[in-house]
Design a protein around this motif. Structure first.
Motif, mmCIF file in Angstrom:
data_model
loop_
_atom_site.group_PDB
_atom_site.id
_atom_site.type_symbol
_atom_site.label_atom_id
_atom_site.label_comp_id
_atom_site.label_asym_id
_atom_site.label_seq_id
_atom_site.Cartn_x
_atom_site.Cartn_y
_atom_site.Cartn_z
ATOM 1 N N PRO A 87 0.904 -1.435 -0.119
ATOM 2 C CA PRO A 87 -0.072 0.198 -0.004
ATOM 3 C C PRO A 87 0.875 1.475 0.124
ATOM 4 O O PRO A 87 0.242 2.195 -0.182
ATOM 5 N N PHE A 88 2.120 1.140 0.298
ATOM 6 C CA PHE A 88 2.817 2.319 0.380
ATOM 7 C C PHE A 88 3.493 2.748 -1.022
ATOM 8 O O PHE A 88 3.474 4.011 -1.342
ATOM 9 N N GLU A 89 4.044 1.702 -1.535
ATOM 10 C CA GLU A 89 4.538 2.022 -2.984
ATOM 11 C C GLU A 89 4.525 0.957 -3.886
ATOM 12 O O GLU A 89 4.529 -0.228 -3.594
ATOM 13 N N ARG A 90 4.359 1.313 -5.283
ATOM 14 C CA ARG A 90 4.208 0.120 -6.266
ATOM 15 C C ARG A 90 5.558 -1.009 -6.333
ATOM 16 O O ARG A 90 6.754 -0.155 -6.493
ATOM 17 N N THR A 91 5.472 -1.860 -5.686
ATOM 18 C CA THR A 91 6.598 -2.990 -5.570
ATOM 19 C C THR A 91 6.344 -4.310 -6.077
ATOM 20 O O THR A 91 5.272 -5.021 -5.781
ATOM 21 N N VAL A 92 7.441 -4.665 -7.018
ATOM 22 C CA VAL A 92 7.337 -5.963 -7.311
ATOM 23 C C VAL A 92 8.045 -6.770 -6.597
ATOM 24 O O VAL A 92 9.404 -6.379 -6.263
ATOM 25 N N SER A 93 7.869 -8.096 -6.047
ATOM 26 C CA SER A 93 8.538 -8.912 -5.058
ATOM 27 C C SER A 93 8.801 -10.253 -6.056
ATOM 28 O O SER A 93 8.148 -10.961 -6.622
ATOM 29 N N ILE A 94 10.394 -10.457 -5.950
ATOM 30 C CA ILE A 94 10.642 -11.892 -6.476
ATOM 31 C C ILE A 94 11.020 -12.845 -5.291
ATOM 32 O O ILE A 94 11.840 -12.299 -4.239
ATOM 33 N N ALA A 95 9.968 -13.738 -5.113
ATOM 34 C CA ALA A 95 10.290 -14.520 -3.735
ATOM 35 C C ALA A 95 10.912 -15.883 -3.985
ATOM 36 O O ALA A 95 11.085 -16.361 -5.248
ATOM 37 N N TYR A 96 11.983 -16.213 -3.208
ATOM 38 C CA TYR A 96 12.923 -17.497 -3.018
ATOM 39 C C TYR A 96 12.446 -18.147 -1.754
ATOM 40 O O TYR A 96 11.983 -17.637 -0.981
ATOM 41 N N PHE A 97 12.745 -19.356 -1.744
ATOM 42 C CA PHE A 97 12.770 -20.233 -0.573
ATOM 43 C C PHE A 97 14.205 -20.916 -0.501
ATOM 44 O O PHE A 97 14.839 -21.205 -1.402
#
Length: 235
Positions: A87-97
């Protein structure tokens, strides 16, 4: 510096789902988020990709900065790009495990970030879409465990059959028959029996084993017999 014109900038983040096994149950490593929004709420390990690094380099850096861990099993899971996920800023996340042996790395946790291990069944509410990431990482772990020896990344180099059964039961959320599991496991021919026992859990003790990596890749399908309902898992 030349830039593409009329394009909106966005942030690229990394989120790491860190799994560990304490000998009894599968656990996840969480931290208290240190900034707004959702400050002080529980979060996955995360940070932002810097201009001079790749996503893979960023994931390794973030893990080392937040936990002191390096050289662990790390695999890209998925890219999360819902415009409203942050909700704060447009952010794309790449998730790793990541998969680690808790006993090996427990002393290296960075106290500055209040990292704590939680059982997956008792994990607290997480920020943003992190709970979705965890669920999808669990499914990926189950799928990979049916085809590859990655669960052994969660164990010490030597382990007992009861420990391995507890790990399989925790990962697949299933109860396995002790005799059948042991019989099927030994029938794979992929374990090397050692000459000494773990006597911490019982007077009789249980022999230690090691995975025979020399023969694993020619016989890896033998581990499919250990998986609860493998047809449903791999369909």
């Amino acid at each position: 510096m030349n830039r593409y014109s009329k394009q909106t900038r966005l942030l690229l983040a990394i989120d790491c789902i860190v799994f560990g096994f304490d000998g009894e149950s599968l656990k996840i490593l969480l931290i208290k988020r240190g900034f707004k929004p959702e400050q002080n709420n529980w979060s996955l390990m995360g940070g932002f990709v810097q201009p001079d690094e790749s996503a893979e380099q960023a994931s390794n850096r973030i893990l080392k900065e937040l936990t002191g861990l390096e050289g662990v099993y790390l695999e890209q899971l998925h890219t999360y790009s819902d415009p409203k996920r942050d909700p704060f800023e447009r952010t794309v996340s790449i998730a790793y495990f990541a998969l680690i042996d808790i006993n090996k790395y427990e002393a290296q946790l960075n106290e500055d970030y209040h990292a704590e291990w939680f059982s997956l069944k008792k994990a607290p509410k997480l920020v943003f879409d992190h709970e979705r990431m965890v669920l999808e990482a669990q499914k990926r772990l189950q799928y990979k465990a049916a085809l590859h020896p990655i669960l052994f990344e969660l164990l010490p180099s030597k382990f007992t059959i009861p420990q391995l059964q507890a790990l399989y039961e925790s990962v697949f959320n299933a109860t396995l028959d002790k005799r059948n599991f042991s019989k099927r496991l030994l029938a794979t021919g992929l374990l090397i029996k050692l000459s000494y026992k773990d006597k911490a859990s019982s007077k009789r003790g249980a022999f230690y084993y090691q995975l025979d990596m020399k023969n694993y890749y020619s016989k890896f399908q033998a581990f499919l017999n250990l998986i609860p309902n493998p047809d449903n898992l791999l369909s």
